[in-house]
Every structure is written in structure tokens, then in C-alpha cells.
Design an enzyme around this catalytic site. Structure first.
Site, PDB file in Angstrom:
ATOM      1  CE1 TYR A  23      -3.314  -6.627  -4.305  1.00  0.00           C
ATOM      2  CE2 TYR A  23      -1.968  -6.123  -6.223  1.00  0.00           C
ATOM      3  CZ  TYR A  23      -2.234  -5.971  -4.881  1.00  0.00           C
ATOM      4  OH  TYR A  23      -1.437  -5.184  -4.118  1.00  0.00           O
ATOM      5  CG  HIS A 182      -9.535  -0.007  -5.430  1.00  0.00           C
ATOM      6  ND1 HIS A 182     -10.813   0.390  -5.120  1.00  0.00           N
ATOM      7  CD2 HIS A 182      -9.162  -0.874  -4.463  1.00  0.00           C
ATOM      8  CE1 HIS A 182     -11.204  -0.239  -4.015  1.00  0.00           C
ATOM      9  NE2 HIS A 182     -10.224  -0.991  -3.593  1.00  0.00           N
ATOM     10  NE  ARG A 212     -10.557  -8.751  -1.774  1.00  0.00           N
ATOM     11  CZ  ARG A 212      -9.444  -8.021  -1.717  1.00  0.00           C
ATOM     12  NH1 ARG A 212      -9.379  -6.955  -0.936  1.00  0.00           N
ATOM     13  NH2 ARG A 212      -8.366  -8.339  -2.422  1.00  0.00           N
ATOM     14  CD  GLU A 257      -6.243  -4.336   5.297  1.00  0.00           C
ATOM     15  OE1 GLU A 257      -5.617  -3.314   5.622  1.00  0.00           O
ATOM     16  OE2 GLU A 257      -6.942  -4.412   4.261  1.00  0.00           O
ATOM     17  CE  LYS A 309       0.170  -7.473  -1.469  1.00  0.00           C
ATOM     18  NZ  LYS A 309      -1.079  -7.154  -0.732  1.00  0.00           N
TER      19      LYS A 309
END
Lengths: 331, 313
Positions: A23, A182, A212, A257, A309
Site C-alpha cells: 500500500y 480504513h 489512484r 479500481e 483483500k
């Protein structure tokens, strides 16, 4: 290879710049074209492609079955109008032949020829629209939308229309702060990624647009993998993992995405657009550089990130299929 | 760049300007209480003078950016430069920046303005009327009519109270601070002593600090910084970095490719190792420890602390 496949591969936003993935606050200014090994993507903030009508029909089906996929706290009224206008402006700038937004004093007129739709409205007057502004425009784009209010030195996820969530739930998250939303993501808190992202977003100026990418793996190309419908799709991971390797290439999809982050005007809210692209591994394999890189990213990905994920069960079949594919092609 | 679309004098020393797009294009909308940074000519040091001014409109789909400027004859010259503008003159204007926005979840808004500090309060009041928010305005000014008094009377009706001095103000505002509903937010713009007194009295009346807001200028824009020279260790070449040009821009202009993404000191992509010289860190990416170590720099926003910097490039 069909023309449809051709175009899907050519415009796919392949997300990996390196052979490993972690990340990061991987934001860049929106709007520039990104060249990939197969083509490119990124010219439009709100992107209309050949699956427009199909995906809008899917969104309407999901929304009819579960109206809570649209959420808006009462103080997000202005942000909804801002978001609607910003999306209309973006569409009409990108697709002037099918979309237009005109203004005559206080009266606005929105035309969407792709849907054979015309709507006059007065900004801020709810009665001039058939439904809430964000829901109205959200049903005309392939992107999911979340609106973040900025107050008390934080961002708050206080409105949205999300039907294509990758393993999360808008209804569960609505009203939470950016940090709370988050909370479950591993690693990013100790590394400061999220607080840095929030500082960055809170400093965006009116009209600034950044983007992003994010990614995961999804079985059978299913757009709606939200928490609400887990009973419907959860078992797909098991049937993929337990099924024959030969089926993995068709069933397993790289899900990417493209996320846009836009500072809205009068409300000062941040609009978060999430466009989901999926490509089956068979199509990834058409681009050898992609297949190789995806194999290496999946092989190296730490377990906690794979777990978050939701790909713990399905990544090994994916790795095996890609390795097998490489052997078959003799490289 | 915008041009002056209209000019009017509100009082002896306050001028109101509407800045419009030269091609008639719509301007970006903004949150109430936003300000823009104007380039007001060049100062005695040869650097552009940059002043921040609040926008007075509601922010909804504006066709112009309106601002009111009090001439300050003892200031650095920015306000005098603006007062000398004529119709059609060009002005460099930043995007609107929001640092004094109404809180969307507030039950009620108490707006306090002192003198020319009325400008962002007027913006709040316009938006409050536009969206039907519950609000009241307390406006204190000296001598004559305060700037924008007519506008506020037309907008607010009974929700406006005006005062000719501090004691008048506090005879009304002090009791008001004790009985406004929970969930009310308080906003002040005016001279520093007024902001301080409102803050102190509100705190003493039990207001939580998160519900007390005031306007502060000057934090949003990164200063252009002073010029410095950077040496590239690999070639020994010297690159000049002028004021107002980022180190990253200067390196790129010199043909040095530095990977980068956000160009705002956030993403961490453009990090460059430092061989010698002190760094003025202005990024959000490096940790405090990393900044203290001084062995790397984010060239998109950070600069040299002194006249020279040497990079491992």
C-alpha cells in the site's frame, strides 16, 4: 480474440508498476493518459465504455433489490448537488455528442442521449428532480460514488451510491470517519499511509482532481461483491479453489479500481469515484508482461494483505494457472 | 488569470471588486468563507506580493469572484495596488481555498464580524439564506456604516444585530453565548483582539473548542521561498533554483528526470538523497526522524535552508 475482448484488454488499467505490491499513497493528478503494455487508459474522469448500458442495468437491479445501497445523511444535501453538477460537467466535457449540460439563469438542462434522458432542474430545489441528486446522477454512470464531508479536522463518509463494492458495505460505513473506514486495512496505519492520505485530501483545493488505483481478485467477474450479498458469492472462492485448474483462467478476474478524488465546490466535500474494471486471467495472459508481473505480485504478497483483500483461498490457484500458462506457451 | 469586471467603493477606504473570467467562463464553486490569493504587483524585494482575500459570495456556481479590500496606507502595498486597479485589468488569482467553512452538521450558526472582517461572514450569511440554515449575525464597526451593511440588512432581517463598539457588542453577545442551543457553532472574523475575546468568552461559557472557529489567513499558500543553488554530485553541475520555482521543476528544466506523482509533498515518489547542505522540509511524507536526519529531500515542495544544497544525483 473478439473486438470486445480486444478493447477490454487495450483499455484495462493494469495497476502494477513493480514486481511486488505494498500500500502507498499512490495519488497522481487526474486526466493524463497512462500507457500500458496493451494500450492505455485514463483520459476521462468519468469513463463511459461499451458496458455502459449493461452495468447501469446491473446497478438498477441491485438498487431495486436493496435501496440501502444509496445513503445520504441530511447534512450532505449541498454535497449531493455539487457532486451531480461535477459529474454532469465531466460527462458533457468528455462526451459532448451524447451528453450536455446547459444553463439559462437559474434553470439547468441535462441531456443524456445514451439513456434518451432529458431533465430540467433548478439547482438546490429537490422538487425539480425525480430522486435525490446523487442517486439521480449515480444511476447514469458506471462509477460508484462516496461523498466525504470535511469538518473537525477530519473527513467523514456521509453519503454514497455504491452497488459494486469489493467486499465492503456502504450502509455499514456511512457516517464513519476516514480513519474508522480504513481501520481494518493491515499495515497502512503503522506506515502512516492513511493519515497522510487524509492530510492530502483535506488540502485539495476547489476543483482539484487526483486519482489512484486499487486491486483485488474476483471470481466470475461479479461486480456486486458487497458484504450484503456475501451469502451469494462467498462460496465462489471455494468452488474455484476446489475446482479444476483449467477453469481458473476463465473464472478468476483481476479486479482493478480506478479511483478519482475530487474537491467539490460549495459544500467543500470530497467526491470519491470508484470505477471497477475486471479482466479474466485468460485475457491477462494475452499480454505476457502482465501475466508475468501478476504472477510475481501474487506470489510475493504478504499473507495479511492477501487476507484483507479476501484472496487467501484463490491466489494460489491464480499463481498456479499463470505458471501453467507460461509453461504451455513455452517461455 | 481573471480580469476586473466591476468596481465600486463601499466606504471611504473599502473597495469592492468583481473578478471575472476574460472569456466569460464559469468559475469554480467554493465553500463559504473561502479566500483567494491575489498577486498584487511586485514588492520592494522584487518578489510578487501575495495577499489573501475572502470571497463574499455564497460560493454556489459563481459567475465572478467578489472581494472587498480595505486600503491600508501603512501596509506592504498590496491593498493600495488593488485600489489602483481599473476595469478590465488582469489579476493573477489562485483557486479558492477553504479554511473557514460552515460546519455542515451544526444546528445553528452564530456569525461575528468586526469591520472589514465582515467579508467571509457575508459569504456565510448568503449561503445560510440560500440553504435555509439557522443563523444569526453580530456585526461591530466604528464610524459611519460598516462595509456591506446594506447587504446584511437585506439578507438577514431580524437575524442581524449591529454595534458601534465593544461594550455594545458584549452587552448582547455575552448573554447570547450562554443560551444558544447545543450543537451551535461560532465563527468570528475581524481584528485579532476581537477573535481572542470571542474565543475566551465562549470557552468560559462552556463552548467546546471544536465549535469555535475563526478566520486565519496565510497558511494555505506555500511561500515561494528564496533562491538557492543545487549541485549534482554525479556531474558536478550547478542548477539555480529561483524563488517561486520548485526544486523539482528546476531539476527537470535542467534535464534531470526525477520520478514523481503528486508534486504536493504527499506521495513520496520524488524522494532524492542529499549529500550536503541543510534542507527546509515542507512535505507531509517524511517522518520527523527522517526530516531530522537530513539525508533526503522531497524536491516537489522542499527547498534548501541556506544558499546551497548538494544532491546524490
Amino acid at each position: 480474440m473478439s473486438t470486445a475482448t480486444d478493447s477490454r484488454v487495450a483499455t484495462f488499467p493494469f495497476p502494477f508498476a513493480h514486481d511486488t505490491y505494498r500500500y502507498s499513497t499512490n495519488v497522481e493528478p487526474a486526466g493524463g493518459r497512462v500507457v500500458t503494455a496493451a494500450g492505455g487508459w485514463g483520459e476521462h474522469v468519468v469513463d463511459v465504455d461499451e458496458r455502459y448500458l449493461t452495468e447501469l442495468a446491473e446497478r438498477d437491479r441491485i438498487l431495486a433489490a436493496d435501496p440501502t445501497r444509496f445513503q445520504a445523511l441530511p447534512h450532505m444535501e449541498i454535497a449531493q448537488w455539487d457532486a451531480m453538477l461535477a459529474i454532469m460537467r465531466s460527462l458533457s466535457a468528455s462526451y459532448p455528442r451524447t451528453m450536455s449540460l446547459e444553463r439559462d439563469g437559474g434553470l439547468w438542462r441535462w441531456t443524456n442521449h445514451a439513456l434518451d434522458l432529458e431533465q430540467a432542474f433548478v439547482h438546490g430545489e429537490r422538487a425539480t428532480l425525480p430522486e435525490p441528486p446523487l442517486r439521480f446522477i449515480g444511476r447514469q454512470i458506471q462509477e460508484d460514488v462516496v461523498l466525504l464531508d470535511q469538518r473537525e479536522g477530519q473527513l467523514w463518509g456521509d453519503a454514497g451510491l455504491v452497488t459494486f463494492a469489493a467486499d465492503w458495505s456502504l450502509r455499514f460505513d456511512v457516517g464513519m470517519s476516514f480513519l474508522q473506514i480504513h481501520g481494518p486495512v493491515p499495515r497502512i496505519h503503522t506506515e502512516g499511509v492513511i493519515t497522510r492520505a487524509q492530510s492530502f485530501l483535506m488540502r485539495l483545493e476547489s476543483g482539484q482532481q487526483f486519482r489512484r488505483t486499487n486491486w483485488t481478485l474476483t471470481v466470475d467477474g461479479r461486480l456486486d461483491t458487497s458484504t450484503e450479498t456475501y451469502p451469494e458469492w462467498g462460496r465462489d472462492r471455494r468452488t474455484l479453489a476446489d475446482g479444476p485448474l483449467a477453469e481458473v483462467g476463465e473464472r478468476l478476474h483481476l479486479r482493478v479500481e480506478v479511483q478519482h478524488l475530487i474537491r467539490l465546490g460549495a459544500s467543500g466535500a470530497i467526491m470519491f469515484l470508484v470505477r471497477t474494471h475486471m479482466l479474466p486471467f485468460t485475457d491477462i495472459a494475452l499480454v505476457p508482461a502482465w501475466a508475468q508481473r501478476l504472477h510475481s505480485v501474487l506470489s510475493e504478497l504478504p499473507d495479511d494483505m492477501a487476507e484483507y483483500k479476501g484472496i487467501t483461498r484463490i491466489r494460489q490457484p491464480g499463481i498456479d494457472w499463470l505458471a501453467d500458462c507460461r509453461t504451455r506457451s513455452g517461455s | 488569470m481573471l480580469v476586473v469586471g466591476s468596481l465600486s467603493d463601499l466606504t471611504d477606504d473599502v473597495r469592492h471588486l468583481r473578478l471575472v473570467d476574460p472569456g466569460g467562463a464559469a468559475l469554480p464553486a467554493y465553500a463559504p468563507g473561502s479566500h483567494v490569493v491575489l498577486e498584487c504587483g511586485v514588492g520592494p524585494d522584487g518578489l510578487p506580493r501575495r495577499n489573501a482575500y475572502s470571497l463574499t459570495g455564497s460560493g454556489v456556481e459563481p459567475d465572478s469572484y467578489a472581494l472587498s479590500v480595505r486600503r491600508d496606507d501603512t501596509g506592504r502595498g498590496g491593498s493600495r495596488w488593488i485600489h489602483a486597479l481599473s476595469l478590465g485589468d488582469s489579476v493573477e488569482v489562485s483557486r479558492p481555498r477553504s479554511a473557514f467553512a460552515p460546519v455542515s452538521t451544526a444546528r445553528h450558526h452564530v456569525l461575528v464580524a468586526g469591520g472589514i472582517g465582515v467579508t467571509p461572514i457575508l459569504s456565510h450569511a448568503r449561503a445560510a439564506v440560500r440553504w435555509g440554515r439557522s443563523f444569526e449575525v453580530h456585526y461591530v464597526f466604528r464610524g459611519g456604516d460598516g462595509p456591506h451593511l446594506d447587504d446584511l440588512i437585506n439578507l438577514c432581517g431580524n437575524s442581524l444585530q449591529t454595534y458601534r463598539g465593544s461594550s455594545e457588542l458584549w452587552s448582547t453577545l455575552a448573554p447570547a453565548l450562554l443560551d444558544r442551543p447545543l450543537g451551535t457553532h461560532l465563527y468570528t472574523c475581524g481584528p485579532a483582539p476581537l477573535i481572542d475575546e470571542v474565543h475566551d468568552r465562549a470557552r468560559a461559557a462552556g463552548w467546546p473548542p471544536q465549535r469555535i472557529h475563526h478566520e486565519h489567513f496565510g497558511i494555505a499558500a506555500l511561500e515561494p521561498g528564496t533562491a538557492f543553488t543545487v549541485r549534482l554530485r554525479s556531474t558536478g553541475a550547478d542548477v539555480e533554483v529561483p524563488s517561486g520555482t520548485s526544486l523539482l521543476d528546476a531539476l527537470e528544466q535542467h534535464g534531470v528526470a526525477v520520478p514523481n506523482l503528486c508534486r504536493q509533498g504527499v506521495c513520496g515518489e520524488c524522494r532524492v538523497p542529499v549529500a550536503a547542505g541543510a534542507v527546509a522540509h515542507r512535505d507531509l511524507y517524511l517522518t520527523e526522524d527522517e526530516k531530522a536526519a537530513g539525508d533526503c529531500v522531497m524536491p516537489c515542495v522542499s527547498r534548501a535552508e541556506g544558499p546551497r544544497l548538494e544532491l546524490e544525483l
